[in-house]
Design a protein around this motif. Structure first.
Motif, PDB file in Angstrom:
ATOM      1  N   GLY A 130      -6.729 -16.848  -3.652  1.00  0.00           N
ATOM      2  CA  GLY A 130      -5.941 -16.570  -2.692  1.00  0.00           C
ATOM      3  C   GLY A 130      -4.975 -15.389  -3.189  1.00  0.00           C
ATOM      4  O   GLY A 130      -4.037 -15.015  -1.457  1.00  0.00           O
ATOM      5  N   CYS A 131      -4.136 -15.925  -3.938  1.00  0.00           N
ATOM      6  CA  CYS A 131      -2.662 -14.536  -4.119  1.00  0.00           C
ATOM      7  C   CYS A 131      -3.099 -13.085  -5.465  1.00  0.00           C
ATOM      8  O   CYS A 131      -4.398 -12.929  -6.113  1.00  0.00           O
ATOM      9  CB  CYS A 131      -1.943 -15.496  -5.361  1.00  0.00           C
ATOM     10  N   SER A 132      -2.780 -12.595  -4.942  1.00  0.00           N
ATOM     11  CA  SER A 132      -2.291 -10.842  -5.600  1.00  0.00           C
ATOM     12  C   SER A 132      -0.995 -10.006  -5.695  1.00  0.00           C
ATOM     13  O   SER A 132      -0.194 -10.337  -5.163  1.00  0.00           O
ATOM     14  CB  SER A 132      -3.089  -9.898  -4.857  1.00  0.00           C
ATOM     15  N   ILE A 133      -0.867  -9.545  -6.998  1.00  0.00           N
ATOM     16  CA  ILE A 133       0.749  -9.217  -7.016  1.00  0.00           C
ATOM     17  C   ILE A 133       0.791  -8.101  -6.222  1.00  0.00           C
ATOM     18  O   ILE A 133      -0.132  -6.944  -5.943  1.00  0.00           O
ATOM     19  CB  ILE A 133      -0.112  -8.472  -8.478  1.00  0.00           C
ATOM     20  N   ALA A 134       0.962  -7.788  -5.416  1.00  0.00           N
ATOM     21  CA  ALA A 134       1.351  -6.672  -4.080  1.00  0.00           C
ATOM     22  C   ALA A 134       1.837  -5.452  -4.860  1.00  0.00           C
ATOM     23  O   ALA A 134       1.664  -4.723  -4.939  1.00  0.00           O
ATOM     24  CB  ALA A 134       2.016  -7.749  -3.489  1.00  0.00           C
ATOM     25  N   SER A 135       2.774  -5.795  -6.004  1.00  0.00           N
ATOM     26  CA  SER A 135       4.371  -4.617  -6.499  1.00  0.00           C
ATOM     27  C   SER A 135       5.116  -5.410  -7.454  1.00  0.00           C
ATOM     28  O   SER A 135       5.068  -6.738  -8.311  1.00  0.00           O
ATOM     29  CB  SER A 135       4.354  -3.863  -5.433  1.00  0.00           C
ATOM     30  N   GLY A 136       5.323  -4.542  -8.278  1.00  0.00           N
ATOM     31  CA  GLY A 136       6.142  -4.192  -9.333  1.00  0.00           C
ATOM     32  C   GLY A 136       5.728  -4.197 -10.851  1.00  0.00           C
ATOM     33  O   GLY A 136       4.203  -3.856 -10.546  1.00  0.00           O
ATOM     34  N   SER A 137       6.233  -4.295 -11.562  1.00  0.00           N
ATOM     35  CA  SER A 137       5.357  -3.908 -13.086  1.00  0.00           C
ATOM     36  C   SER A 137       5.715  -5.291 -14.278  1.00  0.00           C
ATOM     37  O   SER A 137       7.105  -6.578 -13.737  1.00  0.00           O
ATOM     38  CB  SER A 137       5.839  -3.253 -14.020  1.00  0.00           C
ATOM     39  N   VAL A 138       4.668  -6.412 -14.301  1.00  0.00           N
ATOM     40  CA  VAL A 138       5.058  -7.700 -15.670  1.00  0.00           C
ATOM     41  C   VAL A 138       4.564  -6.482 -17.421  1.00  0.00           C
ATOM     42  O   VAL A 138       3.307  -6.849 -17.461  1.00  0.00           O
ATOM     43  CB  VAL A 138       3.940  -8.525 -15.087  1.00  0.00           C
ATOM     44  N   VAL A 173       4.848  -6.952 -21.044  1.00  0.00           N
ATOM     45  CA  VAL A 173       5.101  -7.638 -22.432  1.00  0.00           C
ATOM     46  C   VAL A 173       4.241  -7.189 -23.545  1.00  0.00           C
ATOM     47  O   VAL A 173       3.273  -6.076 -23.591  1.00  0.00           O
ATOM     48  CB  VAL A 173       3.565  -8.996 -22.175  1.00  0.00           C
ATOM     49  N   ASP A 174       4.990  -6.500 -24.309  1.00  0.00           N
ATOM     50  CA  ASP A 174       5.285  -6.027 -26.277  1.00  0.00           C
ATOM     51  C   ASP A 174       4.527  -4.650 -25.258  1.00  0.00           C
ATOM     52  O   ASP A 174       3.609  -4.173 -26.133  1.00  0.00           O
ATOM     53  CB  ASP A 174       3.483  -6.844 -26.695  1.00  0.00           C
ATOM     54  N   GLY A 175       5.646  -4.274 -24.887  1.00  0.00           N
ATOM     55  CA  GLY A 175       5.208  -2.912 -24.202  1.00  0.00           C
ATOM     56  C   GLY A 175       3.900  -2.825 -23.496  1.00  0.00           C
ATOM     57  O   GLY A 175       3.979  -1.560 -23.082  1.00  0.00           O
ATOM     58  N   ARG A 176       3.052  -3.654 -23.085  1.00  0.00           N
ATOM     59  CA  ARG A 176       1.909  -3.136 -22.081  1.00  0.00           C
ATOM     60  C   ARG A 176       2.343  -3.514 -20.408  1.00  0.00           C
ATOM     61  O   ARG A 176       2.469  -5.034 -20.684  1.00  0.00           O
ATOM     62  CB  ARG A 176       1.439  -4.049 -22.761  1.00  0.00           C
ATOM     63  N   ASP A 177       1.924  -3.675 -20.027  1.00  0.00           N
ATOM     64  CA  ASP A 177       2.332  -3.624 -18.439  1.00  0.00           C
ATOM     65  C   ASP A 177       0.771  -4.611 -17.734  1.00  0.00           C
ATOM     66  O   ASP A 177      -0.182  -3.750 -18.118  1.00  0.00           O
ATOM     67  CB  ASP A 177       2.104  -2.531 -16.976  1.00  0.00           C
ATOM     68  N   THR A 178       0.909  -5.846 -17.807  1.00  0.00           N
ATOM     69  CA  THR A 178      -0.548  -7.099 -17.741  1.00  0.00           C
ATOM     70  C   THR A 178      -1.264  -6.372 -16.292  1.00  0.00           C
ATOM     71  O   THR A 178      -2.214  -6.775 -15.768  1.00  0.00           O
ATOM     72  CB  THR A 178       0.080  -8.238 -17.617  1.00  0.00           C
ATOM     73  N   VAL A 179       0.161  -5.623 -14.994  1.00  0.00           N
ATOM     74  CA  VAL A 179      -0.462  -5.443 -13.775  1.00  0.00           C
ATOM     75  C   VAL A 179      -1.254  -3.643 -14.257  1.00  0.00           C
ATOM     76  O   VAL A 179      -2.400  -4.436 -13.383  1.00  0.00           O
ATOM     77  CB  VAL A 179       0.949  -5.168 -12.665  1.00  0.00           C
ATOM     78  N   ALA A 180      -0.832  -3.267 -14.772  1.00  0.00           N
ATOM     79  CA  ALA A 180      -2.165  -1.982 -14.343  1.00  0.00           C
ATOM     80  C   ALA A 180      -3.196  -2.154 -15.438  1.00  0.00           C
ATOM     81  O   ALA A 180      -3.982  -1.238 -15.501  1.00  0.00           O
ATOM     82  CB  ALA A 180      -0.758  -1.101 -15.311  1.00  0.00           C
ATOM     83  N   MET A 181      -3.346  -2.955 -16.161  1.00  0.00           N
ATOM     84  CA  MET A 181      -4.030  -2.998 -17.321  1.00  0.00           C
ATOM     85  C   MET A 181      -5.764  -4.085 -16.780  1.00  0.00           C
ATOM     86  O   MET A 181      -6.009  -4.162 -15.081  1.00  0.00           O
ATOM     87  CB  MET A 181      -4.454  -4.214 -18.514  1.00  0.00           C
ATOM     88  N   SER A 182      -6.927  -3.323 -17.241  1.00  0.00           N
ATOM     89  CA  SER A 182      -8.062  -3.529 -16.019  1.00  0.00           C
ATOM     90  C   SER A 182      -8.201  -5.271 -17.215  1.00  0.00           C
ATOM     91  O   SER A 182      -7.826  -5.542 -18.223  1.00  0.00           O
ATOM     92  CB  SER A 182      -8.897  -2.571 -17.176  1.00  0.00           C
ATOM     93  N   GLU A 183      -9.801  -5.490 -16.858  1.00  0.00           N
ATOM     94  CA  GLU A 183      -9.927  -7.228 -16.674  1.00  0.00           C
ATOM     95  C   GLU A 183     -10.128  -6.994 -18.377  1.00  0.00           C
ATOM     96  O   GLU A 183      -9.969  -8.232 -18.732  1.00  0.00           O
ATOM     97  CB  GLU A 183     -10.692  -7.405 -15.511  1.00  0.00           C
ATOM     98  N   ALA A 184     -10.835  -5.709 -18.800  1.00  0.00           N
ATOM     99  CA  ALA A 184     -11.094  -6.345 -19.897  1.00  0.00           C
ATOM    100  C   ALA A 184      -9.753  -6.214 -21.080  1.00  0.00           C
ATOM    101  O   ALA A 184      -9.824  -6.880 -22.132  1.00  0.00           O
ATOM    102  CB  ALA A 184     -11.874  -5.243 -20.167  1.00  0.00           C
TER     103      ALA A 184
END
Length: 567
Positions: A62-70, A72-83
């Motif tokens: 029921g929740c989702s990341i609306a905006s911003g960046s997270v 971790v070790d130089g990689r944005d978890t928000v922009a990652m694919s599920e794989a």
């Protein structure tokens, strides 16, 4: 020192019951340096776990990341694919959950689940992973480290299962650890060992951590900095020393003032006319496994326990994980038929098993379970969960039952709108309050409370304890309160019984608990309660009494292990 975690302008949205979209995390910024531990504190629903989960690129249903960046070790978890996230989790960032019981598969052995990350990511040969798991079991002070992996989750205590969840997270050598209330289910003596183990692992491996907790004393021992949250916004950020000792925000000061619940005043002495016993436990023995020729189960947990609880009073049961506290509650409730002894309520012997007890006996004696995650039906909304006992015990229907559901939610400080939600849509503290409201629905005389405030933040826990005290005065309720939180027991109970290895070793008035305990194990328990002092944990090494007591305890545990292996 460079940052390994950087959260920038994080906004998380959620859909309400009416379909309206609301923002629950509102522009949060956060950094964590390599080797640093940052704690997130705040009351239930403040957004602590929601923020922590974004490090894994995850949000609740029921929740989702609306905006911003997270990052971790130089990689944005928000922009990652599920794989990409699946490859990322367990190796770069790992998670220790609040409820280990909900995280483990009951049909697989503990070892198979702990080494699963190594197998999925092909990190090491199976034999090496198993040996590494045993080393982690030993570092986390688990009993029988060589063989505990062969057990199933239901065959270990709640505190042991929580430490096993930490071992599962650590086996992949992640760079960042997310700790979500990892010591919630631990008794105070075990908590010391686990906190030391966490600190040592993070320090030795140079790992960073984000530590979600409502326990300020625990946070004070492990965190370098504290971020205070309320309603999805940052209220205060500072070093642990500064926040604990010199808080600048009113909300932070309120959290700290709620850390120690007010001790319950002693009941008036009435030796000439003592209150009548509502519960008497006589020479109770119980355990698990097949019954032997001596009429006792293979694993005896409770050993000749005697207790008397007077009507309208509260008895606290304290002791370390595995001491028999929850087994005692289960035996009294009829969920685990005793092997020997007798349980009387209002002077009448109760049948050992719950199926042999009358509906009226069931109504009068209710139990609130430690783990709300497994106690609530995940497929039923809150309203239906509370409505069921109202119909079963009181035959309530229609508008009267609906009104009573609303009243119960109000009693435990929950909004009425929550009755439409499923348990998975609630925070840990909200689920535990629903758990308590369900017991109140029966209008019982005696409530067995098994760690019911363990999942609550300090502000809400203080309110719930105040509520319990108020209900006791108004309704004449009687409580047996099982807890590893001694300040909670002090706030709600008139007397306290200390359990160790299945036996009651001491009983005393709560007012004498801190100054007049006589048994060595009682003194060890009480001296192990974390203090709101950043140097408390490290300073324990300078306490010769505590060091000696812990050494004796470890010697006793080694003897017990050897005895089990010989038998």
């Amino acid at each position: 020192m460079s940052n390994i975690v950087e959260i920038r302008n994080l906004r998380v949205k959620a859909k309400t019951d009416s379909g309206r979209v609301v923002e629950i995390i509102k522009g949060v910024d956060l950094e964590i340096a390599k080797g640093e531990v940052v704690a997130l504190i705040g009351e239930s629903g403040s957004g602590k776990t929601t923020i922590a989960l974004t490090l894994l690129g995850h949000t609740r249903s029921g929740c989702s990341i609306a905006s911003g960046s997270v990052t971790v070790d130089g990689r944005d978890t928000v922009a990652m694919s599920e794989a990409e996230r699946r490859r990322f989790r367990g190796t770069t960032v790992a998670y220790v959950p609040q409820s280990a019981a909900a995280a483990f598969n009951p049909s697989k052995t503990i070892m198979d689940q702990v080494v699963e990350v190594a197998r999925i990511h092909d990190l090491m040969p199976a034999a090496v992973a198993r040996q590494k798991a045993v080393e982690l079991f030993r570092a986390l002070v688990l009993p029988d480290p060589e063989t505990i992996g062969a057990r199933y989750p239901h065959q270990v205590s709640g505190g042991q299962l929580q430490r096993l969840a930490a071992a599962m997270a650590l086996i992949g050598d992640p760079q960042v650890m997310v700790f979500d209330e990892p010591t919630t289910a631990l008794d105070v003596t075990t908590q010391i060992e686990v906190l030391r183990a966490f600190k040592a692992v993070l320090r030795d491996r140079g790992m960073a951590g984000i530590y979600v907790s409502h326990d300020l004393a625990v946070v004070a021992q492990i965190a370098d900095r504290i971020v205070v949250l309320k309603d999805g916004e940052v209220q205060e950020v500072g070093t642990t020393e500064a926040v604990v000792n010199h808080p600048s925000h009113d909300y932070t000061r309120a959290l700290i003032s709620a850390f120690h619940p007010q001790a319950k005043s002693s009941p008036p002495s009435d030796a000439a006319a003592p209150a009548a016993p509502i519960l008497q436990v006589k020479s109770l023995m119980a355990g698990y496994g097949a019954m032997g020729q001596d009429g006792l189960p293979k694993y005896v947990v409770l050993k000749d326990v005697d207790l008397t609880l007077e009507r309208g009073r509260s008895l606290g049961i304290i002791g370390e994980s595995g001491s028999g506290k929850s087994t005692l509650a289960r035996a009294i409730a009829g969920l685990l038929p005793p092997a020997a002894g007798q349980i009387e309520m209002n002077g009448k012997a109760l049948a050992g098993g719950v199926r042999q007890r009358s509906k009226e006996e069931l109504r009068r004696l209710q139990i609130v379970f430690q783990l709300a995650d497994t106690a609530l039906n995940p497929n039923k909304p809150v309203g239906a969960i509370l409505a069921r006992p109202l119909f079963f015990y009181h035959a309530m229907r229609g508008a009267a039952r609906a009104a009573e559901v609303d009243r119960l939610l109000d009693m435990v400080r929950l909004p009425k709108a929550l009755k439409y939600r499923l348990p998975s849509e609630l925070s840990g503290g909200q689920k535990q309050r629903v758990n308590f409201a369900r017991a109140l629905a029966a209008k019982p005389d005696l409530i067995l409370c098994d760690e019911i405030t363990s999942a609550l933040d300090t502000v809400v826990a203080a309110a719930v304890l105040e509520l319990l005290d108020e209900l006791q005065r108004e309704l004449g309720l009687t409580y047996m309160f099982i807890s590893h939180d001694l300040s909670t027991v002090e706030a709600i109970c008139d007397r306290v019984a200390v359990m160790y290895e299945g036996a009651k070793v001491e009983e005393m008035p709560t007012s004498r608990m801190k100054s007049g305990a006589e048994h060595p194990y009682s003194r060890l328990l009480i001296s192990s309660v974390p203090q709101l002092d950043t140097g408390w944990l490290d300073g324990l090494d300078d306490d010769p009494l505590l060091r000696s007591a812990m050494a004796d305890r470890r010697a006793a545990e080694r003897w017990a292990v050897a005895r089990r292996q010989r038998s």
